[in-house]
Structure formats: structure tokens, C-alpha cells
Design an enzyme around this catalytic site. Structure first.
Site, PDB file in Angstrom:
ATOM      1  N   GLY A 183       2.516   4.670  -8.435  1.00 12.45           N
ATOM      2  CA  GLY A 183       1.937   5.580  -8.404  1.00 12.45           C
ATOM      3  C   GLY A 183       1.336   6.031  -6.961  1.00 12.45           C
ATOM      4  O   GLY A 183       1.656   5.924  -6.001  1.00 12.45           O
ATOM      5  N   THR A 184       0.507   7.428  -7.324  1.00  8.74           N
ATOM      6  CA  THR A 184      -0.491   8.046  -6.168  1.00  8.74           C
ATOM      7  C   THR A 184       0.951   9.205  -5.245  1.00  8.74           C
ATOM      8  O   THR A 184       1.195   8.826  -5.849  1.00  8.74           O
ATOM      9  CB  THR A 184      -0.592   6.965  -5.151  1.00  8.74           C
ATOM     10  OG1 THR A 184      -1.675   6.038  -6.032  1.00  8.74           O
ATOM     11  CG2 THR A 184      -2.067   7.310  -3.631  1.00  8.74           C
ATOM     12  N   THR A 185      -0.096  10.026  -4.665  1.00  4.20           N
ATOM     13  CA  THR A 185      -0.239  11.213  -4.863  1.00  4.20           C
ATOM     14  C   THR A 185      -1.186  10.693  -3.305  1.00  4.20           C
ATOM     15  O   THR A 185      -2.352  10.864  -3.421  1.00  4.20           O
ATOM     16  CB  THR A 185       0.335  12.243  -5.138  1.00  4.20           C
ATOM     17  OG1 THR A 185       1.206  11.820  -6.018  1.00  4.20           O
ATOM     18  CG2 THR A 185       1.164  13.507  -4.105  1.00  4.20           C
ATOM     19  N   SER A 215       4.370   7.766  -5.311  1.00  6.29           N
ATOM     20  CA  SER A 215       5.378   8.618  -6.637  1.00  6.29           C
ATOM     21  C   SER A 215       6.095   9.798  -6.159  1.00  6.29           C
ATOM     22  O   SER A 215       6.118  10.368  -7.326  1.00  6.29           O
ATOM     23  CB  SER A 215       4.815   7.709  -7.900  1.00  6.29           C
ATOM     24  OG  SER A 215       3.592   8.029  -8.069  1.00  6.29           O
TER      25      SER A 215
END
EC number: 3.4.25.1
Length: 200
Positions: free
Chosen positions: A12-14, A141
Site C-alpha cells: 500500500g501507499t504512495t 505500491s
């Protein structure tokens, strides 16, 4: 941590970081996930380490919180002993040493940016303890989408406003394609005057 669990945690996450002439901009989405479950939609993934240093966090939340707390304590201690703020590179190096010492237990990736007597700087620190200095980069991700935009549009002479707009655009591109990222963008601008954070 098992390879299977680590693979799920890191999906997850940007987060995005970029350096200008006299500033650093950090940006991140707000979605916290556990595998494919959306655990929270209003998560702050940008944290203040010191009055002139901020970081983005990706990975296991508890691990990230412990690491951030340690970095804050060390930065305060450094200032108490020396009378000066801890250099950005020193904070990044300390984070790297802690992650290396506790690998593979801690599962955290950080972008650490700030402005000190050497000017603005940005460091990427991964969960293996690798630390690299960057002009621009992204983690999480959604990073392939964000980096592809930064590769084409980043310039060293960006104004602060242009840099903020580019960071927001980079995260938004990831939000459109990456299921592990979502819910909007948070921004931190770091200058010699300090840190300003906002939700956009």
C-alpha cells in the site's frame, strides 16, 4: 517477519519527495491498508521529526511510530547537547542504522527531507537500511506511477508552488491506478522558516 506477511504489508501507499533550490516538498496519500482491507481513510503519512526535518512513512504502522519516536528523541538530544539542530543526513543515517540493526523485524520505508546549514536535502531509507540521497523519488505500491511522472516533469529550478503542484499530481496519478493508495493528498513544505503541512 515472514516473506508472505512482508509482501502484504508493503503493498500500500504512495509517498513522494522532491528537492528545490531552497526547499523540500513531501507528499503522501491518506489510505492505510492491511492487505486488501482499507483500515483507515484519513491517515497522516507525513510526520515532523524536528523543526526543519519531516519524513514520510510506509510499512507497518507500529514499526513506523516507534522509529519516528526514536528519531525525534535523538534529534532533541542532539540539540540539547550541541545547541544546533541535527543535520538531515544524520537523521537519515540514524534511521538507516536502526533499520539495519533490526532487520528483518522492522518493516518501514521512509523519505526524510529537510533544510539545514548545507541547504535542502532528501534521503530515501528502506527497510533493509539502505540510504540514498535523491533529488526526487517515491515509495510504496504507487511509486512506479509517481516516478514515471517525476522523471518527465521534475526540474531543479522548480518554484515552491510548481514543486507542490508536481508532487500532488504525482500522488494523484498513483491514486488513479493503485488500489493500495487513495483518499486524497497531504503535503509538507520544508524551508529554512520551518515546516508547513496541509491537506489538499
Amino acid at each position: 517477519m515472514s516473506a508472505d506477511l512482508r509482501d502484504k504489508v508493503l503493498k500500500g501507499t504512495t509517498t513522494v519527495g522532491l528537492v528545490g533550490k531552497d526547499f523540500v516538498v513531501l507528499a503522501a496519500d491518506r489510505r492505510a491498508t492491511a492487505g486488501y482491507f482499507i483500515a483507515n481513510k484519513q491517515t497522516w503519512k507525513i510526520v515532523e521529526i524536528d523543526s526543519h526535518i519531516a519524513a514520510t512513512i510506509a510499512g507497518t504502522v507500529g514499526d513506523a511510530q516507534q522509529l519516528v519516536d526514536r528519531l525525534r528523541v535523538e534529534a532533541r538530544y542532539y540539540k540539547t547537547i550541541t545547541g544546533d539542530s541535527m543535520p538531515v543526513k544524520s537523521v537519515a543515517t540514524l534511521a538507516s542504522l536502526i533499520l539495519f540493526q533490526y532487520r528483518p523485524i522492522l518493516s518501514v520505508q521512509m523519505l526524510i527531507g529537510g533544510v539545514d546549514s548545507d541547504g535542502p536535502s532528501l534521503f530515501s531509507v528502506d527497510w533493509l537500511g539502505t540510504v540514498t540521497r535523491e533529488k526526487y523519488t517515491a515509495t510504496g505500491s504507487g511509486s512506479p506511477y509517481a516516478v514515471s511522472l517525476l522523471e518527465h516533469e521534475y526540474r531543479e529550478d522548480l518554484s515552491l508552488e510548481e514543486a507542490v503542484n508536481l508532487a500532488v499530481k504525482a500522488v494523484n496519478i498513483a491514486l488513479a491506478r493503485d488500489p493500495g493508495s487513495g483518499e486524497g493528498v497531504d503535503i509538507a513544505t520544508i524551508t529554512k522558516e520551518g515546516i508547513r503541512m496541509k491537506r489538499v
